[in-house]
Scaffold this active site. Sequence first.
Site, PDB file in Angstrom:
ATOM      1  N   ASN A   7       1.459 -46.056  29.515  1.00  0.00           N
ATOM      2  CA  ASN A   7       0.726 -46.695  28.209  1.00  0.00           C
ATOM      3  C   ASN A   7      -0.656 -45.901  27.962  1.00  0.00           C
ATOM      4  O   ASN A   7      -1.552 -46.323  28.625  1.00  0.00           O
ATOM      5  CB  ASN A   7       0.516 -48.057  28.233  1.00  0.00           C
ATOM      6  CG  ASN A   7       0.129 -48.465  26.747  1.00  0.00           C
ATOM      7  OD1 ASN A   7      -0.563 -47.967  26.155  1.00  0.00           O
ATOM      8  ND2 ASN A   7      -0.268 -49.852  26.852  1.00  0.00           N
ATOM      9  N   ARG A  91       5.234 -46.133  26.330  1.00  0.00           N
ATOM     10  CA  ARG A  91       4.798 -46.750  25.242  1.00  0.00           C
ATOM     11  C   ARG A  91       4.439 -46.146  23.833  1.00  0.00           C
ATOM     12  O   ARG A  91       3.338 -45.032  24.131  1.00  0.00           O
ATOM     13  CB  ARG A  91       3.836 -47.983  25.476  1.00  0.00           C
ATOM     14  CG  ARG A  91       3.508 -48.834  24.314  1.00  0.00           C
ATOM     15  CD  ARG A  91       2.311 -49.781  24.663  1.00  0.00           C
ATOM     16  NE  ARG A  91       2.196 -50.483  23.207  1.00  0.00           N
ATOM     17  CZ  ARG A  91       1.042 -50.595  22.721  1.00  0.00           C
ATOM     18  NH1 ARG A  91      -0.418 -50.023  23.528  1.00  0.00           N
ATOM     19  NH2 ARG A  91       0.570 -51.308  21.886  1.00  0.00           N
ATOM     20  N   HIS A 180       3.735 -55.104  18.421  1.00  0.00           N
ATOM     21  CA  HIS A 180       4.065 -55.877  19.266  1.00  0.00           C
ATOM     22  C   HIS A 180       5.524 -56.093  19.331  1.00  0.00           C
ATOM     23  O   HIS A 180       6.037 -57.132  19.940  1.00  0.00           O
ATOM     24  CB  HIS A 180       3.563 -57.356  19.212  1.00  0.00           C
ATOM     25  CG  HIS A 180       1.919 -57.310  19.384  1.00  0.00           C
ATOM     26  ND1 HIS A 180       1.412 -58.311  18.162  1.00  0.00           N
ATOM     27  CD2 HIS A 180       1.068 -56.827  19.961  1.00  0.00           C
ATOM     28  CE1 HIS A 180      -0.294 -58.134  18.521  1.00  0.00           C
ATOM     29  NE2 HIS A 180      -0.218 -57.353  19.581  1.00  0.00           N
ATOM     30  N   ARG A 240     -10.130 -59.194  14.425  1.00  0.00           N
ATOM     31  CA  ARG A 240      -9.425 -58.634  13.406  1.00  0.00           C
ATOM     32  C   ARG A 240      -9.258 -59.794  12.250  1.00  0.00           C
ATOM     33  O   ARG A 240      -9.043 -60.843  12.757  1.00  0.00           O
ATOM     34  CB  ARG A 240      -7.920 -58.291  13.484  1.00  0.00           C
ATOM     35  CG  ARG A 240      -8.091 -56.955  14.292  1.00  0.00           C
ATOM     36  CD  ARG A 240      -6.796 -56.153  14.304  1.00  0.00           C
ATOM     37  NE  ARG A 240      -6.888 -55.539  15.691  1.00  0.00           N
ATOM     38  CZ  ARG A 240      -5.857 -55.280  16.395  1.00  0.00           C
ATOM     39  NH1 ARG A 240      -4.518 -56.101  15.874  1.00  0.00           N
ATOM     40  NH2 ARG A 240      -5.614 -54.638  17.446  1.00  0.00           N
ATOM     41  N   GLU A 383       6.242 -56.305  28.569  1.00  0.00           N
ATOM     42  CA  GLU A 383       6.315 -55.140  27.847  1.00  0.00           C
ATOM     43  C   GLU A 383       6.741 -54.161  28.774  1.00  0.00           C
ATOM     44  O   GLU A 383       7.647 -53.346  28.531  1.00  0.00           O
ATOM     45  CB  GLU A 383       5.137 -54.832  26.873  1.00  0.00           C
ATOM     46  CG  GLU A 383       5.102 -55.794  25.797  1.00  0.00           C
ATOM     47  CD  GLU A 383       3.811 -55.824  25.060  1.00  0.00           C
ATOM     48  OE1 GLU A 383       3.577 -55.145  24.276  1.00  0.00           O
ATOM     49  OE2 GLU A 383       2.639 -56.303  25.755  1.00  0.00           O
TER      50      GLU A 383
END
Length: 399
Positions: A7, A91, A180, A240, A383
């Site tokens: 990643n 990823r 996601h 956010r 993941e």
Amino acid sequence: MKILVINAGSSSLKYQLMDPATNEVFAKGLCERIGIDGHLKHTPNNGKAVFDADVSMPTHAEGIQKVLELLVSADHGVIASTDEIDAVGHRVVHGGEKFAASTRIDADVIKAIEDCIPLAPLHNPANITGIQACQKVMPGVPMVAVFDTAFHMTMPEQAYIYPVPYEYYEKDQVRRYGFHGTSHRYVSAQAIQMLGNPAHSKIITCHLGNGSSLAAVVDGKCADTSMGLGPLAGFAMGTRSGDMDATVLEYLMGRYGYDIKEMLNILNKKSGVLGVSGVSSDFRDLDAAAAQGNHRAQLALDIFQYQVKKFIGSYAAAMGGADAIVFTAGVGENSSAMRARIVEGLEYMGVKIDPEKNKTRGQAIDISAPGATVRTLVIPTNEELMIAMDTANLISGKG
Ligand code: AMP
């Protein structure tokens, strides 16, 4: 089979060497401050010593080279030779409309990921850098790209087309993409298994971490999700804002003279539960502050649970009901208090949790109370495992 999962960020690179068939993780680590002073932490899972030191890595390639050396080293290694690495799974954040599934990487795929850079200007260049660094250091090893957006490509038009002039979709690919996706795919598949593999299922997956999103999943396929063209959309997150009335932007930009970059920086980095509370983006800090009577910390938690609850209700309406609600990621897996608050008031739709079961952590568990007609599940996301599984399947021709 041994798969190296990568990643890559702009100045960092997370990795895990694992066997997707057994879920055994041999080693994992993180290269940080690539291109600056360089630091590498490598943790072998075989009892050998952790490596944690500054390492010169002007580019990602030197980082990967050092990781490979550590993986075979006498003091920190977990394999005898790098030949044991069957493939690398990367990823990749944005696959645009091009990628509805993971794919073997070749020159055309790299070009297509480059084409998506305008949609993810911070992430895709870093992901490409990680891929090219691995190709340089590990020539001939098969590589696979696993996209955050791919799972959401099954959404129907009514869920992904924004009600703005249609030409922006046709000419500029403006639409809801969602993120996601690897996590929503993993936990929804686990949930279907926990439900006993029914022929039909309606599942609401709640990925609640520092960044958060929900997905509505019908028969294992994404039908809607809360993030959009970018990851700012949806509900309040750590920093956010989630969905925002554009009038707020116009008003604040007019009053303070912000340009759009400054405004978006505020909405991305200074908003969410951090912005409301003024305390922290970390839910543990908010719990502690709220327990001491801090009103704004409590308000931030109230807003978060309220907005997640509203999304759950809207997805239940969109799907015509739900069989299960799944909680995952940092907050979803660990905060029993937040889970309890989110499902409170959803008894009307058949959701009811067992307070004792809700205290469990670190394992996949059904926390529903007897009589609940909608199951509430907590499923730790993975993941890396999903990336490694896709990679193994694709290189063995099963993907
Ligand atoms: P993630 O982005 O999935 O790594 O999630 C990170 C977030 O999980 C952190 O910002 C914390 O707010 C949250 N978190 C982790 N552990 C707990 C906990 N025990 N209680 C509440 N929140 C937690």
